[in-house]
Design a protein around this motif. Structure first.
Motif, short mmCIF file in Angstrom:
data_model
loop_
_atom_site.label_atom_id
_atom_site.label_comp_id
_atom_site.label_asym_id
_atom_site.label_seq_id
_atom_site.Cartn_x
_atom_site.Cartn_y
_atom_site.Cartn_z
N VAL A 192 35.11 53.74 33.68
CA VAL A 192 35.51 53.26 32.36
C VAL A 192 34.56 52.17 31.89
O VAL A 192 34.16 52.14 30.72
CB VAL A 192 36.97 52.76 32.40
N GLN A 226 46.63 58.46 28.76
CA GLN A 226 46.05 57.74 29.89
C GLN A 226 47.14 57.03 30.70
O GLN A 226 48.16 56.62 30.18
CB GLN A 226 45.01 56.71 29.40
N ALA A 258 40.33 49.49 31.70
CA ALA A 258 39.65 49.17 30.44
C ALA A 258 39.81 47.68 30.11
O ALA A 258 38.85 47.03 29.67
CB ALA A 258 40.21 50.03 29.31
N ALA A 305 44.55 53.38 34.26
CA ALA A 305 43.32 53.56 33.48
C ALA A 305 43.21 52.52 32.38
O ALA A 305 42.13 52.00 32.09
CB ALA A 305 43.28 54.97 32.89
N VAL A 342 35.59 56.74 26.08
CA VAL A 342 35.88 55.68 27.06
C VAL A 342 36.46 56.25 28.35
O VAL A 342 36.05 55.90 29.45
CB VAL A 342 36.85 54.63 26.46
N PHE A 343 37.41 57.17 28.20
CA PHE A 343 38.13 57.69 29.36
C PHE A 343 37.67 59.07 29.81
O PHE A 343 38.07 59.55 30.87
CB PHE A 343 39.63 57.75 29.06
#
Length: 260
Positions: free
Chosen positions: A18, A52, A60, A56, A250-251
């Motif tokens: 991430v 998510q 971030a 997770a 991002v994920f």
């Protein structure tokens, strides 16, 4: 085009972390802002956390994310305990970025610091009443944005552009709400050309500017433009986005369900 040198954009790493993905996204935001002659600090990154896991999301946050958004109320509520301390400290903002049904208002007010998808006066009044009832007024007022359907697609929520200025003016007068700007979901670049995508974003900017120029009570804070996602953040920034909502970049590709 700005005469400033273009910053280098980090290349994706094969580790898929991430933090690495975030570095790439931030590089894209910086490059797009500089190309548009803007200060990159004018553009905030909202990390969309749909599907998510709380783990997770925390990854971030550890990488410096201070604004997240959730599309579904049930996921917003499920992830709330994991981020509650950061929200209480003022280190994290949590926005609802999906359509809100009236029967879910209490859940959103209990967990979100902002709502980006206000699209009717009836909904705004219902939220205002709950905020007043709960003493959420003044400095504790809920930050809201008016969602505008700039594409006219029936599959997308939002007030019609021709009615957006009127709705914003009405929302701005309601107790318990602080109008902070406007949000839209643009046309997909896969389905159309970039000029069409940019035209939609430009229309949202024109609506924002008209509301600010009106001088109507409560509208002076309506400066935000939440527009642009993973696939179209560059044209959104070129047209004035102050918030871009990014999840996939991002994920990684979304899974069908999250283990919450």
């Amino acid at each position: 085009m700005s005469d400033q040198p273009q910053p280098s954009v980090p290349e994706p790493s094969t580790d898929g972390s991430v933090a690495t993905r975030l570095a790439v996204v931030r590089g894209r935001i910086t490059a797009a802002a500089v190309a548009a002659g803007r200060d990159p600090r004018e553009v905030r990154l909202l990390v969309a956390t749909k599907t998510q896991t709380p783990e997770a999301v925390l990854e971030a946050l550890a990488a410096g994310v201070d604004l997240i958004g959730e599309n579904r109320v049930q996921e917003l509520v499920a992830k709330a305990p994991a981020v509650a301390d950061r929200v209480a400290e003022g280190a994290l903002q949590v926005h609802m970025i999906g359509h809100l049904q009236r029967n879910k208002i209490n859940q959103v007010l209990a967990t979100a610091t902002g709502l980006e998808t206000l699209d009717s006066l009836d909904l705004a009044r219902a939220i205002s009443e709950r905020c007043v009832r709960d003493g959420r007024t003044g400095d504790r007022a809920l930050e809201v944005m008016v969602q505008v359907n700039v594409t006219g697609e029936e599959s997308k929520s939002g007030v019609a552009p021709d009615h957006a200025v009127e709705l914003a003016g009405a929302v701005a007068t309601l107790p318990g709400l602080r109008l902070t700007g406007f949000m839209t979901i643009g046309a997909r670049l896969d389905d159309t050309d970039e000029d069409t995508v940019r035209a939609g974003f430009a229309r949202l900017r024109a609506i924002r500017d008209a509301v600010l120029a009106s001088g109507a009570p409560g509208t002076s804070t309506a400066t935000e433009l939440s527009m642009g996602m993973t696939g179209d953040l560059e044209p959104a920034i070129a047209e004035g986005a102050t918030i871009v909502r990014v999840g996939t970049a991002v994920f990684g590709p979304r899974v069908t369900a999250a283990t919450l």
